[in-house]
Scaffold this active site. Structure first.
Site, PDB file in Angstrom:
ATOM      1  N   LYS A  18      44.614  16.640  13.257  1.00 52.65           N
ATOM      2  CA  LYS A  18      42.150  17.378  13.281  1.00 52.65           C
ATOM      3  C   LYS A  18      41.844  15.711  13.785  1.00 52.65           C
ATOM      4  O   LYS A  18      41.415  15.399  12.778  1.00 52.65           O
ATOM      5  CB  LYS A  18      42.181  17.856  11.848  1.00 52.65           C
ATOM      6  CG  LYS A  18      40.407  18.213  12.038  1.00 52.65           C
ATOM      7  CD  LYS A  18      40.214  19.776  13.118  1.00 52.65           C
ATOM      8  CE  LYS A  18      39.314  20.251  13.341  1.00 52.65           C
ATOM      9  NZ  LYS A  18      38.787  21.119  14.566  1.00 52.65           N
TER      10      LYS A  18
ATOM     11  N   SER B 165      38.883  26.181  16.201  1.00 53.04           N
ATOM     12  CA  SER B 165      37.773  25.226  14.782  1.00 53.04           C
ATOM     13  C   SER B 165      37.476  26.204  14.917  1.00 53.04           C
ATOM     14  O   SER B 165      37.370  27.331  14.594  1.00 53.04           O
ATOM     15  CB  SER B 165      37.390  24.000  15.237  1.00 53.04           C
ATOM     16  OG  SER B 165      37.240  23.270  13.909  1.00 53.04           O
TER      17      SER B 165
END
Length: 578
Positions: free
Chosen positions: A181, A370
């Site tokens: 991430k 996401s």
């Protein structure tokens, strides 16, 4: 008296302008609905950016040729292949900008048109990878004597801005959960991390193979020669013909005359055909909602077609849940994510639609990652193109600190709080170690909730989701292998899933109620319903195609919400600007 006369003249001119614009609008509608000739050739001009939804603005009212969205193109092409009046299609490509998902959607529609027995002739002037992929779906490709074919190949890019921000004195304190991430890296690093490089490599490799397979399927080019053609990079008309990238060299005037003589002199634009195309056939009818979720995700109303405002989308989904005539919802998702709060609100609204007995199917476009994946994961079915960028199950949070910036400008900001430990989110103060530790703990809890929800809705174990999460992004093809999506394809495949879930025959006619709805000409002129939030005003100033829009525009959600669900700052395409 003179002042009154001047004001009266200004009012009269304003009314006259409104009448002219309204007249142009209704004239275009009348022309668009005029009967079509008995025998026609369709002409599809592709130039500029392919979009999922074309916002209805005062400028589009005046456009004689308002661009079609991808969905409108696909609908028109699929209708035309069953229309006996249509002899063939002339595809004119002058430069196309789109991700691989949209290109695969359009390429598949053109392939279905050819499979019906009708021909497609492509004319390209100076074409790059994106335009050439679409043109490769045609029976033949013609290039003018002075034209070029430019190939750059499919690649990924990462944008690190720390060095630039340092020059401005802007620092970011960010916490992200999961080694992949890396969305905050755009602000906190000045080089690419091993994890991002690894992701770029596996995704670029997958997309490059998908691109090559589509091209060589339609062109007489051996698969093992494609890499050499890309390495060469540029071809004049003569060298493109020798490499079998094109079939003919011909000026436009001669090309047009030849096709009109061989096929028909009655050419109709796909735009006009879309406005006048016959109603689809079907033994049964079912009404469904088509919701376009395009752009970054923000709290507030947002600007439909440009970004996703949670208030507006929750309102639409609430109306859909209450409408007894609507049986199903198809969400067309083209979003890299944004606000975690806004994403969770939309997810909850989708769940309420399902509890109302509606079928929900998601069709993914170029990107649904996401927060874009978050709002999709509880759908009954998820359909993605092989080239869709998805996943990025992870979360990050933080804030910008402008203390050094203000000091450089000679501005000194003094903040006074009743509680000396307050001010964690001040843009002029740094978070303490204790605050950063607490933020990491809370972000960890949000990540665990994200993974748990994916596991619940995708019927997987927490451990299985966590193993493919940690912020990793995937192509649609890879996501199907990891069970994050159910099927590969576009609108037709998503429509099949809708009918299968409704247990309806394949020839059932779906009547679509589209969101965002098309505003009336008067609403457009008066800007009724426009979002006037600071973010919306900033977006209008910068423009949708500014550098902040790709891929940085969703990051502005941090001005509203410190917790973000945004995919890493990478892009995939044929040039860094794609």
């Amino acid at each position: 008296m003179k002042r009154r006369t001047l004001v009266g003249c200004l009012i009269a001119l304003a009314l006259l302008g409104l009448l002219i614009i309204a007249g142009a609008y209704f004239f275009q509608r009348a022309v668009g609905r005029a009967p079509l000739p008995r025998t026609i050739v369709l002409r599809l001009d592709l130039q500029g950016e392919l979009t999922e939804f074309v916002p209805f603005t005062p400028w589009t009212v005046l456009q004689a040729r308002r661009p079609l969205s991808v969905w409108e193109m696909v609908r028109a092409i699929d209708t035309a292949r069953q229309d006996d009046r249509v002899r063939g299609l002339v595809l004119v490509v002058k430069g196309v900008s789109a991700g691989l998902g949209k290109l695969q959607e359009l390429h598949a529609a053109l392939q279905r048109f050819r499979q019906s027995g009708k021909k497609i002739i492509a004319y390209v002037e100076e074409v790059d990878d994106a335009g050439y992929l679409v043109a490769s779906a045609a029976d033949s490709i013609t290039l003018p004597p002075g034209g070029f074919v430019v190939l750059n190949g499919v690649g990924g890019y990462f944008m690190a801005m720390k060095g630039f921000l340092d020059k401005l004195g802007i620092e970011f304190q960010m916490v992200q959960y999961g080694p992949y991430k890396s969305a905050a890296d755009v602000f906190t690093k000045d080089s690419i991390s091993p994890e991002v490089r690894e992701m770029l490599t596996w995704i670029a490799t997958s997309l490059d193979r998908q691109y090559r397979d589509l091209v060589v399927r339609g062109r007489p080019i051996p698969q093992d020669q494609w890499a050499d053609l890309v390495a060469r990079g540029i071809f004049t008309a003569e060298s493109a013909l020798a490499a079998k990238l094109i079939d003919r060299i011909e000026p436009w005037s001669e090309f047009e005359q030849r096709i009109r003589t061989e096929w028909s002199g009655q050419w109709v634009s796909l735009r006009r055909y879309y406005n006048a195309m016959p109603e689809p056939k079907g033994r049964e009818r079912v009404r469904c909602a088509l919701v376009f979720a395009v752009g970054g995700i923000f709290t507030g109303r947002g600007n439909p077609g440009e970004n996703i405002g949670s208030d507006r989308y929750v309102e639409w989904l609430g109306d859909i849940a209450k409408d007894k005539n609507i049986r199903c919802v198809l969400i067309r998702n083209d979003s890299p994510g944004g606000s975690g709060t806004a994403s969770d609100q939309i997810l909850a609204a989708v769940e309420r639609v399902k509890k109302a007995g509606k079928v929900v199917v998601v069709s993914m476009s170029d990107v649904a990652a996401s927060g874009g994946y978050y709002i999709s994961m509880n759908a009954d079915r998820i359909v993605a193109q092989p080239g869709t960028i998805t996943g990025s199950i992870g979360v990050f949070a933080g804030k910008p600190v402008f203390r050094k910036t203000t000091e450089k400008l000679g501005i000194h900001v003094y903040e006074i709080y009743a509680n000396p430990k307050a001010g964690m989110w001040s843009p002029f103060a740094y978070m303490t170690e204790d605050q950063l530790r607490a933020l990491h703990e809370e972000i960890g809890r949000f990540y665990q909730m994200f993974v748990a929800k994916v596991a619940q809705h995708r019927k997987m174990t927490y451990e299985a989701v966590d193993a493919i999460a940690q912020g990793r992004i995937w192509t649609g093809e890879q996501a199907q292998e990891h069970r994050l999506v159910d099927r590969l394809g576009g609108f037709p495949e998503a429509q099949e899933e809708v009918l299968n879930l409704l247990k309806k025959p394949k020839d059932t006619r779906i009547e679509w109620t589209v969101y965002p709805r098309r505003r009336t000409v008067w609403e457009v002129l008066l800007e009724v319903g426009e979002d006037d939030s600071p973010l919306a005003r900033l977006h209008r100033i910068l423009g949708d195609r500014s550098v902040l829009s790709r891929p940085l525009w969703p990051y502005l959600a941090i001005l509203q919400d410190p917790v973000l669900l945004v995919m890493p700052p990478v892009g995939f395409g044929f040039h860094a600007s794609d």
